[in-house]
Design a protein around this motif. Sequence first.
Motif, PDB file in Angstrom:
ATOM      1  N   LEU A 200       0.872  -1.180   0.000  1.00 17.36           N
ATOM      2  CA  LEU A 200       0.000   0.000   0.000  1.00 17.36           C
ATOM      3  C   LEU A 200       0.903   1.222   0.000  1.00 17.36           C
ATOM      4  CD1 LEU A 200      -2.863   1.213   0.202  1.00 17.36           C
ATOM      5  CD2 LEU A 200      -2.585   1.196   2.681  1.00 17.36           C
ATOM      6  N   THR A 201       1.160   1.768  -1.163  1.00 15.34           N
ATOM      7  CA  THR A 201       2.096   2.880  -1.309  1.00 15.34           C
ATOM      8  C   THR A 201       1.413   4.169  -1.737  1.00 15.34           C
ATOM      9  OG1 THR A 201       3.872   1.331  -1.890  1.00 15.34           O
ATOM     10  CG2 THR A 201       4.208   3.636  -2.471  1.00 15.34           C
ATOM     11  N   ASP A 202       0.421   4.046  -2.596  1.00 20.13           N
ATOM     12  CA  ASP A 202      -0.289   5.219  -3.118  1.00 20.13           C
ATOM     13  C   ASP A 202      -1.799   4.969  -3.035  1.00 20.13           C
ATOM     14  OD1 ASP A 202      -1.160   7.472  -4.420  1.00 20.13           O
ATOM     15  OD2 ASP A 202       0.177   7.267  -6.135  1.00 20.13           O
ATOM     16  N   PRO A 203      -2.381   5.097  -1.833  1.00 21.50           N
ATOM     17  CA  PRO A 203      -3.802   4.775  -1.643  1.00 21.50           C
ATOM     18  C   PRO A 203      -4.736   5.530  -2.583  1.00 21.50           C
ATOM     19  CG  PRO A 203      -2.726   5.093   0.476  1.00 21.50           C
ATOM     20  CD  PRO A 203      -1.741   5.508  -0.574  1.00 21.50           C
ATOM     21  N   GLU A 204      -4.390   6.758  -2.925  1.00 19.92           N
ATOM     22  CA  GLU A 204      -5.261   7.550  -3.797  1.00 19.92           C
ATOM     23  C   GLU A 204      -5.494   6.855  -5.134  1.00 19.92           C
ATOM     24  OE1 GLU A 204      -5.294  11.838  -6.140  1.00 19.92           O
ATOM     25  OE2 GLU A 204      -4.048  11.624  -4.345  1.00 19.92           O
ATOM     26  N   ILE A 205      -4.469   6.198  -5.643  1.00 18.17           N
ATOM     27  CA  ILE A 205      -4.595   5.453  -6.895  1.00 18.17           C
ATOM     28  C   ILE A 205      -5.131   4.050  -6.623  1.00 18.17           C
ATOM     29  CG2 ILE A 205      -3.346   4.455  -8.846  1.00 18.17           C
ATOM     30  CD1 ILE A 205      -3.648   7.509  -8.963  1.00 18.17           C
ATOM     31  N   GLN A 206      -4.567   3.379  -5.655  1.00 21.54           N
ATOM     32  CA  GLN A 206      -4.872   1.970  -5.448  1.00 21.54           C
ATOM     33  C   GLN A 206      -6.319   1.713  -5.038  1.00 21.54           C
ATOM     34  OE1 GLN A 206      -0.780   1.678  -3.322  1.00 21.54           O
ATOM     35  NE2 GLN A 206      -1.381  -0.446  -3.660  1.00 21.54           N
ATOM     36  N   TYR A 207      -6.876   2.567  -4.200  1.00 23.77           N
ATOM     37  CA  TYR A 207      -8.244   2.332  -3.730  1.00 23.77           C
ATOM     38  C   TYR A 207      -9.271   2.461  -4.854  1.00 23.77           C
ATOM     39  CZ  TYR A 207      -7.840   1.424   1.237  1.00 23.77           C
ATOM     40  OH  TYR A 207      -7.605   0.817   2.453  1.00 23.77           O
ATOM     41  N   GLN A 208      -8.930   3.159  -5.913  1.00 26.59           N
ATOM     42  CA  GLN A 208      -9.855   3.300  -7.032  1.00 26.59           C
ATOM     43  C   GLN A 208     -10.105   1.970  -7.748  1.00 26.59           C
ATOM     44  OE1 GLN A 208      -9.202   6.727  -9.665  1.00 26.59           O
ATOM     45  NE2 GLN A 208      -7.639   7.456  -8.231  1.00 26.59           N
ATOM     46  N   TYR A 209      -9.199   1.009  -7.550  1.00 27.78           N
ATOM     47  CA  TYR A 209      -9.280  -0.233  -8.305  1.00 27.78           C
ATOM     48  C   TYR A 209      -9.797  -1.420  -7.497  1.00 27.78           C
ATOM     49  CZ  TYR A 209      -7.100   2.379 -11.978  1.00 27.78           C
ATOM     50  OH  TYR A 209      -6.873   3.324 -12.949  1.00 27.78           O
ATOM     51  N   TYR A 210     -10.209  -1.200  -6.264  1.00 24.79           N
ATOM     52  CA  TYR A 210     -10.809  -2.297  -5.498  1.00 24.79           C
ATOM     53  C   TYR A 210     -12.080  -2.829  -6.161  1.00 24.79           C
ATOM     54  CZ  TYR A 210      -7.697  -2.261  -1.460  1.00 24.79           C
ATOM     55  OH  TYR A 210      -6.607  -2.388  -0.636  1.00 24.79           O
ATOM     56  N   PRO A 211     -12.974  -1.961  -6.669  1.00 24.73           N
ATOM     57  CA  PRO A 211     -14.160  -2.505  -7.346  1.00 24.73           C
ATOM     58  C   PRO A 211     -13.797  -3.364  -8.553  1.00 24.73           C
ATOM     59  CG  PRO A 211     -14.479  -0.176  -6.829  1.00 24.73           C
ATOM     60  CD  PRO A 211     -13.035  -0.487  -6.558  1.00 24.73           C
ATOM     61  N   GLU A 212     -12.811  -2.907  -9.331  1.00 24.74           N
ATOM     62  CA  GLU A 212     -12.424  -3.658 -10.527  1.00 24.74           C
ATOM     63  C   GLU A 212     -11.771  -4.984 -10.167  1.00 24.74           C
ATOM     64  OE1 GLU A 212     -13.670  -2.589 -13.210  1.00 24.74           O
ATOM     65  OE2 GLU A 212     -14.257  -0.701 -12.262  1.00 24.74           O
ATOM     66  N   MET A 213     -10.992  -4.989  -9.096  1.00 23.70           N
ATOM     67  CA  MET A 213     -10.345  -6.231  -8.670  1.00 23.70           C
ATOM     68  C   MET A 213     -11.390  -7.250  -8.233  1.00 23.70           C
ATOM     69  SD  MET A 213      -7.405  -7.689  -8.349  1.00 23.70           S
ATOM     70  CE  MET A 213      -6.985  -9.321  -7.773  1.00 23.70           C
ATOM     71  N   ALA A 214     -12.405  -6.768  -7.518  1.00 24.20           N
ATOM     72  CA  ALA A 214     -13.425  -7.671  -6.990  1.00 24.20           C
ATOM     73  C   ALA A 214     -14.373  -8.182  -8.072  1.00 24.20           C
ATOM     74  CB  ALA A 214     -14.226  -6.969  -5.888  1.00 24.20           C
ATOM     75  N   TYR A 215     -14.490  -7.443  -9.153  1.00 24.22           N
ATOM     76  CA  TYR A 215     -15.476  -7.816 -10.174  1.00 24.22           C
ATOM     77  C   TYR A 215     -14.815  -8.138 -11.524  1.00 24.22           C
ATOM     78  CZ  TYR A 215     -20.026  -7.850 -12.501  1.00 24.22           C
ATOM     79  OH  TYR A 215     -21.154  -8.223 -13.185  1.00 24.22           O
ATOM     80  N   THR A 216     -14.332  -7.115 -12.210  1.00 23.33           N
ATOM     81  CA  THR A 216     -13.800  -7.300 -13.567  1.00 23.33           C
ATOM     82  C   THR A 216     -12.573  -8.211 -13.594  1.00 23.33           C
ATOM     83  OG1 THR A 216     -14.528  -5.033 -13.990  1.00 23.33           O
ATOM     84  CG2 THR A 216     -13.133  -6.067 -15.653  1.00 23.33           C
ATOM     85  N   GLN A 217     -11.605  -7.928 -12.731  1.00 24.56           N
ATOM     86  CA  GLN A 217     -10.381  -8.733 -12.699  1.00 24.56           C
ATOM     87  C   GLN A 217     -10.668 -10.157 -12.232  1.00 24.56           C
ATOM     88  OE1 GLN A 217      -7.518  -7.966 -13.889  1.00 24.56           O
ATOM     89  NE2 GLN A 217      -6.048  -9.387 -13.002  1.00 24.56           N
ATOM     90  N   ALA A 218     -11.597 -10.296 -11.293  1.00 27.32           N
ATOM     91  CA  ALA A 218     -11.952 -11.633 -10.816  1.00 27.32           C
ATOM     92  C   ALA A 218     -12.529 -12.478 -11.946  1.00 27.32           C
ATOM     93  CB  ALA A 218     -12.942 -11.525  -9.662  1.00 27.32           C
ATOM     94  N   ILE A 219     -13.403 -11.871 -12.755  1.00 23.67           N
ATOM     95  CA  ILE A 219     -13.968 -12.597 -13.898  1.00 23.67           C
ATOM     96  C   ILE A 219     -12.853 -13.047 -14.841  1.00 23.67           C
ATOM     97  CG2 ILE A 219     -15.400 -12.362 -15.963  1.00 23.67           C
ATOM     98  CD1 ILE A 219     -17.210 -10.488 -14.332  1.00 23.67           C
ATOM     99  N   LYS A 220     -11.906 -12.174 -15.067  1.00 23.19           N
ATOM    100  CA  LYS A 220     -10.792 -12.482 -15.973  1.00 23.19           C
ATOM    101  C   LYS A 220      -9.905 -13.597 -15.428  1.00 23.19           C
ATOM    102  CE  LYS A 220      -6.590 -10.378 -17.877  1.00 23.19           C
ATOM    103  NZ  LYS A 220      -5.754  -9.151 -17.912  1.00 23.19           N
ATOM    104  N   GLU A 221      -9.626 -13.546 -14.122  1.00 19.68           N
ATOM    105  CA  GLU A 221      -8.645 -14.467 -13.544  1.00 19.68           C
ATOM    106  C   GLU A 221      -9.240 -15.793 -13.082  1.00 19.68           C
ATOM    107  OE1 GLU A 221      -5.508 -14.090 -13.689  1.00 19.68           O
ATOM    108  OE2 GLU A 221      -5.411 -11.997 -14.308  1.00 19.68           O
TER     109      GLU A 221
END
Length: 204
Positions: A47-68
Motif C-alpha cells: 500500500l504505497t499510493d492509496p489515492e490510486i490503489q483504492y480506485q481499483y478495489y471494485p475492478e479487482m473484486a469484479y472485472t479482474q476476478a472474472i478475468k482471472e
Amino acid sequence: NKFFVVGESYGGHYAPATAHGIWQRNQAPAAGDIKINLGGLAVGNGLTDPEIQYQYYPEMAYTQAIKEIGHATVSESTYQSMKEAVPGCVKLIQQCQNDHSTCSTAQFVCNQALTQPYYATGLNPYDISEPCKVPGLCYNFTNVDQWLNSRATQAALGVNGKWESCNYQVNSDFSADWMRNYQQDTLPLLASKIPVLVYAGDLD
C-alpha cells in the motif's frame, strides 16, 4: 555490502520511507554517521499510493476476478455501489495528504465502502480463488509464531518479547497514517539510479 530495503503490504509505507531516509542521510551525513550502501528498494503487494490503489478495489473484486477465476467475487449491485463510493473516497484521501486529522476518517470510510464488501464474501484477500481458511490472516502461522517466540531464536536476534503475526491494536494505532501516500519517497531513489522494484500479484 549493499543494503536492500524490502517490504510487503503495509511495508508499502515504511519500506519507501526507510529507503528514502537512508538515501537522504547519505546525501549529507552528520559527524559520526555511518554511510549505508543502499542497494535498492523492493515492495511487494504494498500500500504505497492509496489515492490510486483504492480506485481499483471494485475492478479487482469484479472485472479482474472474472478475468482471472472466471466469476466475480461480489454481485453486480455491490460492484456498482463500490464504484459509486470511489470519488468520495479519493476526495478524503486527497484531504488526508494535507490535513492529517482527516486521515482516520478516510481510512474508515474507504475501507467500509471499498474493502469490506469483499471481506464479507469470506474469500481470501491474498488469493481471490480460495476461501479464507483461518480467521484473521487466512493462513496458519503457528510454526512461525512458535519459532519467533522460542528462546533460542530471540537470543540469536538479541530481542526479548512476544511475537505476533498481526497485532490489531498496533494496526489501529496507524489509522492516521494508512491513507498517506509514500510513492513520492521513491522518486529521489530512481533519480539517483537506485533500483526500485514494485510488484503485485494478480489474485490479491
